[in-house]
Scaffold this active site. Sequence first.
Site, PDB file in Angstrom:
ATOM      1  N   GLY A 283     158.837  45.411  37.491  1.00  0.00           N
ATOM      2  CA  GLY A 283     159.500  44.170  37.099  1.00  0.00           C
ATOM      3  C   GLY A 283     158.966  43.625  35.774  1.00  0.00           C
ATOM      4  O   GLY A 283     157.948  44.085  35.249  1.00  0.00           O
TER       5      GLY A 283
ATOM      6  N   LEU B 171     148.236  26.153  36.467  1.00  0.00           N
ATOM      7  CA  LEU B 171     146.864  25.747  36.786  1.00  0.00           C
ATOM      8  C   LEU B 171     145.829  26.669  36.146  1.00  0.00           C
ATOM      9  O   LEU B 171     144.640  26.350  36.123  1.00  0.00           O
ATOM     10  CB  LEU B 171     146.663  25.715  38.305  1.00  0.00           C
ATOM     11  CG  LEU B 171     147.526  24.706  39.039  1.00  0.00           C
ATOM     12  CD1 LEU B 171     147.166  24.691  40.509  1.00  0.00           C
ATOM     13  CD2 LEU B 171     147.347  23.314  38.442  1.00  0.00           C
ATOM     14  N   GLY B 172     146.255  27.794  35.649  1.00  0.00           N
ATOM     15  CA  GLY B 172     145.330  28.720  35.007  1.00  0.00           C
ATOM     16  C   GLY B 172     145.148  28.451  33.525  1.00  0.00           C
ATOM     17  O   GLY B 172     144.363  29.103  32.845  1.00  0.00           O
TER      18      GLY B 172
ATOM     19  N   HIS C 101     154.850  23.031  39.302  1.00  0.00           N
ATOM     20  CA  HIS C 101     154.033  22.915  38.086  1.00  0.00           C
ATOM     21  C   HIS C 101     153.643  21.462  37.788  1.00  0.00           C
ATOM     22  O   HIS C 101     152.474  21.134  37.660  1.00  0.00           O
ATOM     23  CB  HIS C 101     154.789  23.480  36.877  1.00  0.00           C
ATOM     24  CG  HIS C 101     155.172  24.905  37.036  1.00  0.00           C
ATOM     25  ND1 HIS C 101     154.418  25.803  37.758  1.00  0.00           N
ATOM     26  CD2 HIS C 101     156.248  25.597  36.577  1.00  0.00           C
ATOM     27  CE1 HIS C 101     155.002  26.993  37.721  1.00  0.00           C
ATOM     28  NE2 HIS C 101     156.123  26.892  37.020  1.00  0.00           N
TER      29      HIS C 101
ATOM     30  N   LYS D 257     159.565  14.681  33.670  1.00  0.00           N
ATOM     31  CA  LYS D 257     160.797  15.058  32.980  1.00  0.00           C
ATOM     32  C   LYS D 257     160.742  16.561  32.790  1.00  0.00           C
ATOM     33  O   LYS D 257     159.759  17.081  32.269  1.00  0.00           O
ATOM     34  CB  LYS D 257     160.858  14.335  31.638  1.00  0.00           C
ATOM     35  CG  LYS D 257     162.141  14.494  30.895  1.00  0.00           C
ATOM     36  CD  LYS D 257     162.270  13.447  29.771  1.00  0.00           C
ATOM     37  CE  LYS D 257     161.431  13.807  28.557  1.00  0.00           C
ATOM     38  NZ  LYS D 257     161.767  12.978  27.377  1.00  0.00           N
TER      39      LYS D 257
END
Lengths: 501, 501, 501, 501
Positions: A24, A190-191, A250, A343
């Site tokens: 992928g 978060l990384g 996120h 947003k």
Amino acid sequence: AKVGVESDGHSQSTVSITVVGASGDLAKKKIFPALFALYYEGCLPEHFTIYGYSRSKMTDVELRDMVSKTLTCRIDKRANCGEKMEEFLKRCFYHSGQYDSQEHFTALDKKLKEHEAGRISNRLFYLSIPPNIFVDAVKCASSSASSVNGWTRVIVEKPFGRDSETSAALTKSLKQYLDEDQIFRIDHYLGKELVENLSVLRFSNLIFEPLWSRQYIQNVQLIFSEDFGTEGRGGYFDNYGIIRDIMQNHLLQILALFAMETPVSLDAEDIRNEKVKVLRSMRPIKVEDVVIGQYKSHTNGGVTNPGYTDDKTVPKDSLTPTFAAAALFIDNARWDGVPFLMKAGKALHTKRAEIRVQFRHVPGNLYNRNTGSDFDKATNELVIRVQPDEAIYLKINNKVPGLGMRLDRSNLNLLYSARYSKEIPDAYERLLLDAIEGERRLFIRSDELDAAWALFTPLLKEIEEKKRIPEYYPYGSRGPVGAHYLAAKHKVQWGDVSLDQ
Amino acid sequence: AKVGVESDGHSQSTVSITVVGASGDLAKKKIFPALFALYYEGCLPEHFTIYGYSRSKMTDVELRDMVSKTLTCRIDKRANCGEKMEEFLKRCFYHSGQYDSQEHFTALDKKLKEHEAGRISNRLFYLSIPPNIFVDAVKCASSSASSVNGWTRVIVEKPFGRDSETSAALTKSLKQYLDEDQIFRIDHYLGKELVENLSVLRFSNLIFEPLWSRQYIQNVQLIFSEDFGTEGRGGYFDNYGIIRDIMQNHLLQILALFAMETPVSLDAEDIRNEKVKVLRSMRPIKVEDVVIGQYKSHTNGGVTNPGYTDDKTVPKDSLTPTFAAAALFIDNARWDGVPFLMKAGKALHTKRAEIRVQFRHVPGNLYNRNTGSDFDKATNELVIRVQPDEAIYLKINNKVPGLGMRLDRSNLNLLYSARYSKEIPDAYERLLLDAIEGERRLFIRSDELDAAWALFTPLLKEIEEKKRIPEYYPYGSRGPVGAHYLAAKHKVQWGDVSLDQ
Amino acid sequence: AKVGVESDGHSQSTVSITVVGASGDLAKKKIFPALFALYYEGCLPEHFTIYGYSRSKMTDVELRDMVSKTLTCRIDKRANCGEKMEEFLKRCFYHSGQYDSQEHFTALDKKLKEHEAGRISNRLFYLSIPPNIFVDAVKCASSSASSVNGWTRVIVEKPFGRDSETSAALTKSLKQYLDEDQIFRIDHYLGKELVENLSVLRFSNLIFEPLWSRQYIQNVQLIFSEDFGTEGRGGYFDNYGIIRDIMQNHLLQILALFAMETPVSLDAEDIRNEKVKVLRSMRPIKVEDVVIGQYKSHTNGGVTNPGYTDDKTVPKDSLTPTFAAAALFIDNARWDGVPFLMKAGKALHTKRAEIRVQFRHVPGNLYNRNTGSDFDKATNELVIRVQPDEAIYLKINNKVPGLGMRLDRSNLNLLYSARYSKEIPDAYERLLLDAIEGERRLFIRSDELDAAWALFTPLLKEIEEKKRIPEYYPYGSRGPVGAHYLAAKHKVQWGDVSLDQ
Amino acid sequence: AKVGVESDGHSQSTVSITVVGASGDLAKKKIFPALFALYYEGCLPEHFTIYGYSRSKMTDVELRDMVSKTLTCRIDKRANCGEKMEEFLKRCFYHSGQYDSQEHFTALDKKLKEHEAGRISNRLFYLSIPPNIFVDAVKCASSSASSVNGWTRVIVEKPFGRDSETSAALTKSLKQYLDEDQIFRIDHYLGKELVENLSVLRFSNLIFEPLWSRQYIQNVQLIFSEDFGTEGRGGYFDNYGIIRDIMQNHLLQILALFAMETPVSLDAEDIRNEKVKVLRSMRPIKVEDVVIGQYKSHTNGGVTNPGYTDDKTVPKDSLTPTFAAAALFIDNARWDGVPFLMKAGKALHTKRAEIRVQFRHVPGNLYNRNTGSDFDKATNELVIRVQPDEAIYLKINNKVPGLGMRLDRSNLNLLYSARYSKEIPDAYERLLLDAIEGERRLFIRSDELDAAWALFTPLLKEIEEKKRIPEYYPYGSRGPVGAHYLAAKHKVQWGDVSLDQ
């Protein structure tokens, strides 16, 4: 140099990393390059093996060939890169199989055992496959290819369900085969380097924590925008929409990290405990505090960009939001009354992801005569930009040098990346390394996921059941004007639309 | 563009500036160049006249010649500088006279009247003369050369007495001839750009004021060092010593500005009211909280620098301190228990003047394991450097980019002077302009002066009456080690001695 | 036991207190009784003489007789009261004279000298006379009856003018004859026990000061109400109105004391400096933030109370407000945005004077479910009641004892007067003693007065020039409903109207 | 009226409460009376049965007789008490059996079923038996007498082990038979009215939380003293000592409740999460921060009280501490550097249990001259007295009414129990009711217990392995003087020894 991270890399142990869904896009663009970068930096254990697994037929050599094409991006200017690449590729192998076949995974297990050669076996499976085959693959990997004397961990990518019910069902299914501490739910935001640095700034400096509350912060904005649409690949997206795709994970994750109380330690469980507390303290989102939008075709300078429903993979009558703005509130002592505005949108005029913290005005400001009518622009603002270029900067007022007294606002860069020559590692590198080392801080725990869905599910139901019509906005624009009215209702001005950002 | 400053410059008024002591060093190096710079920048009123006054015989042309030599320093690279200089010099004149002669001042008055040509007459006298003739000159200027229909102001330079008694006597004498609002006591340190900016940073940004107290600040250091000695001109200095020369005025003034409460407005009286409150809240200085030193001869790399008493103009047995360090305390709600350490010296290893604000450690620091044993170095610090290069920077901890977690401390420049192309004006320009415009903010009021002397006089008496022996230190060194013990006693480490300043 | 007060009472000095206007109501009801109380408590100096001065013809004995009738009120239950009263009255004398007659004051001076008998002479004049003869009396007292070797002080009562202009004119006139430090402008509200205690609570306990700001206080209310009208003596009042009579002095003085920054010391000048800063920081009062009212006749239970204009001494068409409510703001760092609501009125349903400090709600209140819909009632409130009974109490929430969790609000009495058997002295005692001892803390300085008038004069002009019609309210009611709308506009609820006060 | 508590009492369900160890002292004095009080107040469900279980042979009537003797204490003055008592006793039954006999518990189960009569069965076992038979009894109750269609809960009393290892072993054993949410570890100090009120005061009032930190609190003291010794029953105690008996549970639990962060809700898990965070943030206790003592015989006024080792049940050479004082620290942002001093002892001069919170001094105190040399006494102090009479009071400074300025310190009672006529329920009532209703807030969770032992176990090991000698103190005294030196070392003065407590 590592903090809170203990190495599992005994000389007698080995790690086998199986990328499930190896053919992928994500695997090619992110996972293999990240693994190579870790190898190049010396972060992988001495003994390791990498397996690509997918349904396509391929040889080891073909896999290596495929992988080698994407390794160039980050490292090639560096010394002895070619040599390192050779060594790395030698450790990459391929195994073809169905994602739901116990037999094929048993065959993989056999190969892995050969490479492990009797050492303590640790196995990491990275599931880069569609959600509908998650559980099957987990089942097979767990039953037929688990380590017998070391650990077995599985990294999964979103989506983690569509709402509270489907998410809970997915978690329940995963837990039939895995313990909580074997599941690594990845949210690659978060990384990011600066998400880490946010905590460092706040907790290792005396001067930020006293300001981190409703007494000094007027509002917080979490902004995500892309400057392109679905571009002919909207099938998956149409089923989810922007709220599920960006906001519920996120943006909400970053909000929780930003807003959490000081954890009792930097351990993963302690940080995640505090994040869950933030999510649980959030007020249910009201429909009137949400604006949804969908982009339509727009022609500019002779170039026409298609609307969302012009995408062939999207139903003509789709009401799926490609834009959403929302006002959220955390009803705890620290944040009571502070609007957290989110947003997120596609096909907007710019590409960026950032947190903007707008401070209150100076009470009884002595310099009011100077800042004059443009008063709001003169408040302090902390901007944490996740992309395109990671940065943290603070807007402060100072005096223009010279005689007389004229005030000006300048940006104070808190990161000083210029000071450091080292490149900032990709989020996937950090997360893969953490998974190998068992560091769970940046992965999402089940109860976090539940709390996140609990917050958004009623809103999503309401929007979808009532078939709420999105506000249409032109491709490449700043999004629906409704977002401004939403902000104004909470006495906020979006920080990303001023000239002086 | 000016704040809180009303122009007196009607087209029908004129300003006459008389530099009394025109042939002296200060006049040549600072006053005339500053006046020219103001003229060049268009800051002087349309009608103005500059008079040099001193005992030497000189013609107008000779004065202009003398002045023109020092005008080059700052402006000459700029456009049409030569032309401007011509115009300026045409307005400069000279009058020779005794400083205590009513007759000579009457003659000056006559000349000034001619230049004023019937306009409203405003007169500024800059007394650049020794203290023993201050009062005489003020008397003559006031009686014989005052304006009759405009204002008359007098700028005086330190020293303003040697102690409470002599200072009070001087003030009393001056007030026989002048009202308080006619007296402009200059402390040129207060004219520095960054002293102005300090207030801007603190009062026009929300984020500094909450930190400005004992709760967050562990100690404040005021440091002044020169890398040269008296160099054969110690006569004046020996009579005063470093405490009177630097501490009691420059350092104490800056301390008061730094530590004051928010004034009710930016008006001079309001700021000076708050400064006086700081001075009055200070605890009497204990002798055991003071270290005095005197430099001795030192040979380094074949070069020998003379000791203080090697200076021919200094008595061989002089005990006058050329170095002093002191711990002061402000007993009010904001600063109770915070040591304010002062340090001033000649013949040290470096030349600098700065304020260092050391913040407390982070309570319950989560990153303690990272900062390790060198814990104190990792606290935040705000450094306000007055010279050599004006700067304000903040030391903060951040994460070194990359995998793993390593903390580092970097300097955050709060001034961003790089952003502004304009040159920073000399302190004398600002102060002269303020005096012309009647802006008293940066000048010292009588009650401030009284309070400053009240603080230091008992200490000076004690040192001088008991003939306390100074601790000797080598020319070019870091000063007496006693200063370190003094700091340590108050749990402070001097910030200017670490490698990472 | 006295703080910051040095006794002037040497055995060789004496104090002569002349009550100018001795036959008036105030003198009889307050001044002579207060002087006796001071005598009884041993607070007057050893040598003192009291003179009544007025236009009436009276003998010493007649004065003593008059005075003795009012001395009974406070002390008579105490031991040897009769004896003490005898001694006191022996020191009281009377002198008849015109208020503008130098000759008559010279005669007084002669008598005073006899009593002083060569001791150091200190003289206090208490002017209890109408404002139109203030200046004349001051002139005569100053010119003809001043002390030659001790101090001379003059206590004056309001009104101090009608607006900025008349007040400034009055001050200017007074200063022709007196220095600032000889003028003691009395506001007897400042002499109340609890006004003193307010500062003690705030500045001698650690726990109040941190709460004393906009961060914790939602609004402050200053309430004055009388339960009677002008009752046939409205002549003087009609010329002033409630704003001048109560708001501009009593309420504003208390507000300034309440809101001031910590003074540098408890000295009078330092406290008054801080009060002036508050007044100068106040935002001009907008007409739309003021409600005025006038009471009208009301019949209740068969009893009819007359309206204001039914008073024979008041013009039939008078628009003079007998009630006013106003919202004021202090634009400084401490109070920015906090409404200070004032309310003063005659002929209301109750008699009281109090300050009410309403705290903000608890952010993120965990007990919200318990306080339920009546949320506002559950905020903390600090009530400082000046009259009828002096008290300071704090409303706090606690748990009703017993199983289960039920919250209740109770009053916490901060004064504990029950603990002290001593009677609380009348305000006049404290103020007279302070004037004798030269303690100026509770008297109003010229610049305070100026600042107070500067705040109210534009408002008064606007009301009077535009002939604004007051809102009529029935005698004995809670005042105009407009006051509630004014409060609501600023998100406040008057604290004196709830059942649970 | 109940908060956060949902009733389990459907009309079709029933609760059976079995007091295991029914013939013991605790059962007689506390458990049965508490159950009756709950019944009297209408707090027990409609259908309930109470069973006494112990090894003694007894009939139902004998049990009722025994129980009835202790019911008199609290309720008898109230209306229809006798009638209620009759009804209550009818529901009490007795079953004799061994604590480790499955057979006997099966017999009990049969009887319970009869009483339940087919309703939903909920069962509560109160284990009032020695620790060595805990696990057996739990095993039998769980295996043979659990509810099949409702809940089964077990209340256990301390001791919960002797150290980390034995406690962990006990927990492990219990968990073989019970889930975490079935175990109710009782600490009856947590059931005290004022422990509840402490949270109400802090979290439902705005004015306490801002003060609840290192910035305002100088130290916290947790004091427990008994005025009697072991009195011939020291056998059990000698095996544990005062640190295990009082400090590690009662005092530490109260400390954790006092010091915890605001929980995300009032739910039991959230409160216990915060308590565990406090315990985990605590610094390991240093031996040099601990003082241990043992009382010795003392004769006073002819009466001789025996020493600890005079107790026949105690070994002659026992070193077991009967007194301990310790300084503890919480290394988090809120409490960094604040000493938490604990003190517990037997045979002291008084009987009390209390928390004392001493606030810092007022910075820059204006009233310093008044508080004079006795400065430390004048700081604010919050005293939470658990016994003998529950009270919360605050020491504040105020002005003594009258002329002049004299400060005094008075106690402000924050509870106002006088206001409420209702009696304060016994701790056991609250805890039993909570256990019946499934409210776990006041019970100790396994991880709390682990953290508490982790804190004290190393200290106990050190003391016991090194056979540290206790400091001897006379029976009836104030304990070892070492406790004062320990306090002084941390700049604290014990609050319970001043005259003005």
